[in-house]
Design an enzyme around this catalytic site. Structure first.
Site, PDB file in Angstrom:
ATOM      1  N   LYS A  22     -11.723 -13.937  -3.631  1.00  0.00           N
ATOM      2  CA  LYS A  22     -11.494 -13.918  -2.176  1.00  0.00           C
ATOM      3  C   LYS A  22     -11.897 -12.557  -1.617  1.00  0.00           C
ATOM      4  O   LYS A  22     -12.607 -12.463  -0.614  1.00  0.00           O
ATOM      5  CB  LYS A  22     -10.020 -14.162  -1.878  1.00  0.00           C
ATOM      6  CG  LYS A  22      -9.617 -13.837  -0.452  1.00  0.00           C
ATOM      7  CD  LYS A  22      -8.156 -14.083  -0.153  1.00  0.00           C
ATOM      8  CE  LYS A  22      -7.258 -12.958  -0.533  1.00  0.00           C
ATOM      9  NZ  LYS A  22      -7.169 -11.840   0.423  1.00  0.00           N
ATOM     10  N   ASN A  23     -11.486 -11.488  -2.298  1.00  0.00           N
ATOM     11  CA  ASN A  23     -11.697 -10.148  -1.741  1.00  0.00           C
ATOM     12  C   ASN A  23     -13.105  -9.620  -1.949  1.00  0.00           C
ATOM     13  O   ASN A  23     -13.427  -8.520  -1.505  1.00  0.00           O
ATOM     14  CB  ASN A  23     -10.647  -9.182  -2.286  1.00  0.00           C
ATOM     15  CG  ASN A  23      -9.269  -9.510  -1.723  1.00  0.00           C
ATOM     16  OD1 ASN A  23      -9.153 -10.337  -0.809  1.00  0.00           O
ATOM     17  ND2 ASN A  23      -8.232  -8.929  -2.285  1.00  0.00           N
ATOM     18  N   CYS A 116      -0.355  -6.855   8.662  1.00  0.00           N
ATOM     19  CA  CYS A 116      -0.099  -7.996   7.768  1.00  0.00           C
ATOM     20  C   CYS A 116       1.375  -7.918   7.350  1.00  0.00           C
ATOM     21  O   CYS A 116       2.073  -6.995   7.713  1.00  0.00           O
ATOM     22  CB  CYS A 116      -1.007  -7.895   6.555  1.00  0.00           C
ATOM     23  SG  CYS A 116      -0.877  -9.352   5.553  1.00  0.00           S
ATOM     24  N   ARG A 121      -0.815  -1.675   8.074  1.00  0.00           N
ATOM     25  CA  ARG A 121      -2.266  -1.870   7.870  1.00  0.00           C
ATOM     26  C   ARG A 121      -3.085  -1.161   8.962  1.00  0.00           C
ATOM     27  O   ARG A 121      -3.836  -1.780   9.712  1.00  0.00           O
ATOM     28  CB  ARG A 121      -2.629  -3.362   7.835  1.00  0.00           C
ATOM     29  CG  ARG A 121      -1.773  -4.252   6.992  1.00  0.00           C
ATOM     30  CD  ARG A 121      -1.915  -4.086   5.509  1.00  0.00           C
ATOM     31  NE  ARG A 121      -3.199  -4.454   4.971  1.00  0.00           N
ATOM     32  CZ  ARG A 121      -3.506  -5.686   4.536  1.00  0.00           C
ATOM     33  NH1 ARG A 121      -2.665  -6.654   4.681  1.00  0.00           N
ATOM     34  NH2 ARG A 121      -4.698  -5.924   4.006  1.00  0.00           N
ATOM     35  N   ASP A 305      -2.024  -5.935  -5.746  1.00  0.00           N
ATOM     36  CA  ASP A 305      -2.046  -7.392  -5.523  1.00  0.00           C
ATOM     37  C   ASP A 305      -1.450  -8.165  -6.683  1.00  0.00           C
ATOM     38  O   ASP A 305      -1.301  -9.383  -6.583  1.00  0.00           O
ATOM     39  CB  ASP A 305      -3.478  -7.881  -5.267  1.00  0.00           C
ATOM     40  CG  ASP A 305      -4.023  -7.339  -3.969  1.00  0.00           C
ATOM     41  OD1 ASP A 305      -5.236  -7.452  -3.748  1.00  0.00           O
ATOM     42  OD2 ASP A 305      -3.236  -6.777  -3.189  1.00  0.00           O
ATOM     43  N   ARG A 397      -3.930 -18.834   1.447  1.00  0.00           N
ATOM     44  CA  ARG A 397      -4.944 -17.849   1.878  1.00  0.00           C
ATOM     45  C   ARG A 397      -5.721 -17.316   0.683  1.00  0.00           C
ATOM     46  O   ARG A 397      -6.879 -16.939   0.807  1.00  0.00           O
ATOM     47  CB  ARG A 397      -4.261 -16.674   2.597  1.00  0.00           C
ATOM     48  CG  ARG A 397      -3.710 -17.019   3.963  1.00  0.00           C
ATOM     49  CD  ARG A 397      -3.079 -15.831   4.618  1.00  0.00           C
ATOM     50  NE  ARG A 397      -3.926 -14.650   4.424  1.00  0.00           N
ATOM     51  CZ  ARG A 397      -3.452 -13.413   4.434  1.00  0.00           C
ATOM     52  NH1 ARG A 397      -2.172 -13.192   4.620  1.00  0.00           N
ATOM     53  NH2 ARG A 397      -4.255 -12.388   4.260  1.00  0.00           N
TER      54      ARG A 397
HETATM   55  C1  EPZ Z   1      -7.786  -4.743   0.523  1.00  0.00           C
HETATM   56  O1  EPZ Z   1      -7.034  -4.593   1.719  1.00  0.00           O
HETATM   57  C2  EPZ Z   1      -7.435  -6.130  -0.002  1.00  0.00           C
HETATM   58  N1  EPZ Z   1      -7.820  -7.136   0.974  1.00  0.00           N
HETATM   59  C3  EPZ Z   1      -5.928  -6.220  -0.261  1.00  0.00           C
HETATM   60  O2  EPZ Z   1      -5.666  -7.502  -0.824  1.00  0.00           O
HETATM   61  C4  EPZ Z   1      -5.540  -5.140  -1.278  1.00  0.00           C
HETATM   62  O3  EPZ Z   1      -4.136  -5.166  -1.457  1.00  0.00           O
HETATM   63  C5  EPZ Z   1      -5.978  -3.761  -0.760  1.00  0.00           C
HETATM   64  O4  EPZ Z   1      -7.393  -3.769  -0.474  1.00  0.00           O
HETATM   65  C6  EPZ Z   1      -5.700  -2.660  -1.778  1.00  0.00           C
HETATM   66  O5  EPZ Z   1      -6.363  -2.940  -2.971  1.00  0.00           O
HETATM   67  C7  EPZ Z   1      -9.122  -7.522   1.029  1.00  0.00           C
HETATM   68  O6  EPZ Z   1      -9.959  -7.039   0.281  1.00  0.00           O
HETATM   69  C8  EPZ Z   1      -9.469  -8.584   2.031  1.00  0.00           C
HETATM   70  P1  EPZ Z   1      -6.826  -0.591   1.957  1.00  0.00           P
HETATM   71  P2  EPZ Z   1      -7.308  -3.319   2.701  1.00  0.00           P
HETATM   72  O7  EPZ Z   1      -7.577  -0.298   3.192  1.00  0.00           O
HETATM   73  O8  EPZ Z   1      -8.762  -3.075   2.761  1.00  0.00           O
HETATM   74  C9  EPZ Z   1      -4.053   2.529   4.098  1.00  0.00           C
HETATM   75  C10 EPZ Z   1      -4.594  -9.576  -1.022  1.00  0.00           C
HETATM   76  O9  EPZ Z   1      -3.429  -9.861  -1.364  1.00  0.00           O
HETATM   77  N2  EPZ Z   1      -5.074   2.552   5.152  1.00  0.00           N
HETATM   78  O10 EPZ Z   1      -7.379  -0.147   0.641  1.00  0.00           O
HETATM   79  O11 EPZ Z   1      -6.570  -3.548   3.949  1.00  0.00           O
HETATM   80  C11 EPZ Z   1      -3.245   1.232   4.139  1.00  0.00           C
HETATM   81  O12 EPZ Z   1      -2.190   1.332   5.063  1.00  0.00           O
HETATM   82  C12 EPZ Z   1      -4.841  -8.417  -0.087  1.00  0.00           C
HETATM   83  O13 EPZ Z   1      -5.624 -10.182  -1.432  1.00  0.00           O
HETATM   84  C13 EPZ Z   1      -4.979   3.494   6.162  1.00  0.00           C
HETATM   85  O14 EPZ Z   1      -4.059   4.311   6.190  1.00  0.00           O
HETATM   86  O15 EPZ Z   1      -6.587  -2.171   1.859  1.00  0.00           O
HETATM   87  C14 EPZ Z   1      -2.721   1.120   2.745  1.00  0.00           C
HETATM   88  O16 EPZ Z   1      -1.562   1.928   2.600  1.00  0.00           O
HETATM   89  C15 EPZ Z   1      -3.549  -7.788   0.405  1.00  0.00           C
HETATM   90  N3  EPZ Z   1      -5.930   3.512   7.134  1.00  0.00           N
HETATM   91  C16 EPZ Z   1      -3.827   1.723   1.894  1.00  0.00           C
HETATM   92  O17 EPZ Z   1      -4.652   2.476   2.802  1.00  0.00           O
HETATM   93  C17 EPZ Z   1      -6.982   2.630   7.140  1.00  0.00           C
HETATM   94  O18 EPZ Z   1      -7.838   2.712   8.054  1.00  0.00           O
HETATM   95  C18 EPZ Z   1      -4.692   0.687   1.175  1.00  0.00           C
HETATM   96  O19 EPZ Z   1      -5.317  -0.083   2.146  1.00  0.00           O
HETATM   97  C19 EPZ Z   1      -7.061   1.672   6.110  1.00  0.00           C
HETATM   98  C20 EPZ Z   1      -6.096   1.645   5.121  1.00  0.00           C
END
Ligand code: EPZ
Length: 418
Positions: A22-23, A116, A121, A305, A397
């Site tokens: 998915k990701n 989310c 997020r 995850d 999802r």
């Molecule tokens: C991706 O989400 C995945 N989703 C998530 O999977 C996964 O948990 C996550 O990466 C971490 O591995 C998809 O790929 C669609 P991040 P993403 O940006 O991109 C902070 C699932 O269950 N952050 O790496 O949203 C954020 O708050 C989902 O399949 C900022 O501060 O994750 C978090 O603490 C859930 N500012 C950390 O970074 C930003 O602009 C990690 O978020 C962006 C993120």
């Protein structure tokens, strides 16, 4: 609303073919905005997040056609450059549309994806990345407005290796003149898959997964045929479920190198694991030993995850474990539900302690988010008696026909309409 109804106590036994990730699919679907031609993606599961992203692409002007489990996306002539709130709110990954829409059209208007269930997020790193490439970014009334008339390649320094921000910046720069470098970028396998997809369309993206990502902007990208990597989180979910039920399963179409952190934990908790090419054979050896300490981390650390699913296993393991969730501030919502089933768990902020019990008991529980919902399914598989899980559209999802796969592995699980 549909629910899962599970009669616990069955060991998982048999073979399962792991579907596409998915990701990996979600950013690659976003990247279709960049492609002046037809993209054919093979073995695409109809995860509800995938359907939501295809709806956004259709809104933007793409022709979308399914043929069995292949989907053709033709964005030769984009019609719009906006993602309205009613579409953006359906999938967190809608924010991944920002970079490619901006790069292709030099203008973008995207509604906030909404927080989310697992945390706020924020998207500040996505927006500062666009700014670093020369885009003008304005946030107003719940929308992000970007003007990319003066964009050019440059250096982007992320203060956190965000997966989504890394992917968005790659997609924003592949059609942007000049060289872009992304420092402190995320290294997840899904980012390598995005690089491979874009390069198959004629892009010039280098070093994903191993260092400072470099992109040389090109004028246009052609269509291609592609199949993504398999879903390492689904693989990990089934492995943890196998350990939990004391079963024996064979997982096919996997990349074991994507699950090293989990495999080492399971080997240390007395599971037998045999790896050969893209096959993992796994056998539980009686009751699993508790992991002890578990901290989630960015790749290649233990994936956030799989945190909820690992916690479900700790609830019935022999010993006590401490679990620290370092990525998201609200990713423990499955704890009260696991406690309803007899889990002995205490937690504060991002730290929890799980004291393994020999038994869980069926209960009526609620899925608060995708992976927390999966952990409740796992708990239901081993609980004594019947478990009903509500709000399972969140599980849909990221797991496609989960009840079918688990039934084929010997579980007694049904989807019931309320
Ligand atoms: C991706 O989400 C995945 N989703 C998530 O999977 C996964 O948990 C996550 O990466 C971490 O591995 C998809 O790929 C669609 P991040 P993403 O940006 O991109 C902070 C699932 O269950 N952050 O790496 O949203 C954020 O708050 C989902 O399949 C900022 O501060 O994750 C978090 O603490 C859930 N500012 C950390 O970074 C930003 O602009 C990690 O978020 C962006 C993120």
């Amino acid at each position: 609303m549909s629910k899962f109804f599970i009669n616990g106590g069955k060991k998982l036994r048999g073979e399962v073919e792991i579907e596409s990730a998915k990701n990996a699919l979600l950013p690659i679907l976003s990247a279709c905005n960049l492609i002046d031609g037809k993209v054919v993606l093979h073995k695409v599961p109809a995860f509800s997040d995938v359907i939501a992203m295809l709806d956004v692409l259709k809104h933007l002007g793409a022709k979308v056609e399914w043929q069995d489990d292949s989907v053709t996306i033709d964005m030769t002539s984009p019609k719009r450059h906006d993602v309205p709130v009613e579409l953006a709110s359906k999938a967190r990954a809608s924010i991944y549309m920002l970079g490619p829409i901006l790069a292709r059209n030099k203008i973008a208007k995207v509604a906030y994806p909404g927080g989310c269930e697992i945390g706020l997020r924020p998207i500040d790193l996505h927006l500062s990345g666009m700014g670093a490439l020369g885009a003008k970014v304005v946030e107003k009334n719940g929308y992000i407005y970007c003007n990319g008339a003066n964009m050019k390649g440059g250096d982007v320094i992320l203060n956190f290796p965000s997966v989504g921000a890394t992917e968005n910046i790659i997609m924003a720069s592949v059609l942007t003149k000049g060289r872009t470098r992304i420092f402190n970028c995320a290294k997840e396998p899904e980012i390598v898959d995005l690089q491979n997809f874009l390069n198959a369309c004629g892009a010039k993206v280098y070093n994903a997964g191993c260092g400072v990502i470099e992109i040389e902007g090109v004028d246009r990208l052609n269509g291609c045929e592609y199949q993504t990597i398999s879903d390492r989180i689904i693989t990990g979910t089934y492995m943890l479920a196998c350990a939990m039920t004391g079963g024996e399963i064979t997982l096919k179409n996997v990349d074991p190198s994507h699950n090293q952190a989990l495999i080492s934990k399971l080997l240390n908790s007395s599971c037998q694991i045999h790896i050969k090419n893209d096959i993992i054979k796994m056998k539980a050896n009686g009751r699993a030993k508790a992991f002890g300490e578990l901290e989630t981390a960015v790749y290649p650390g233990f994936p956030t995850d799989l945190q909820a699913q690992a916690m479900a296993l700790q609830c019935v393991s022999d010993g006590t474990s401490m679990i620290v969730e370092n990525l998201f501030e609200a990713r423990f919502k499955h704890i009260p539900e696991l406690i309803k089933m007899g889990g002995d768990i205490s937690f504060r902020d991002r730290v929890c302690v799980v004291r393994g019990k020999s038994k869980l008991y069926g209960a009526d529980v609620f899925a608060h988010d995708l992976r927390g919902g999966a952990s409740l399914v796992m708990a239901g598989l081993v609980a004594e008696g019947y478990t009903t899980i509500s709000n399972i559209q969140l599980i849909d999802r990221g797991y496609f026909k989960l009840e079918h796969t688990l039934t084929a592995l010997g579980a007694d699980i049904k989807r019931i309409e309320d």
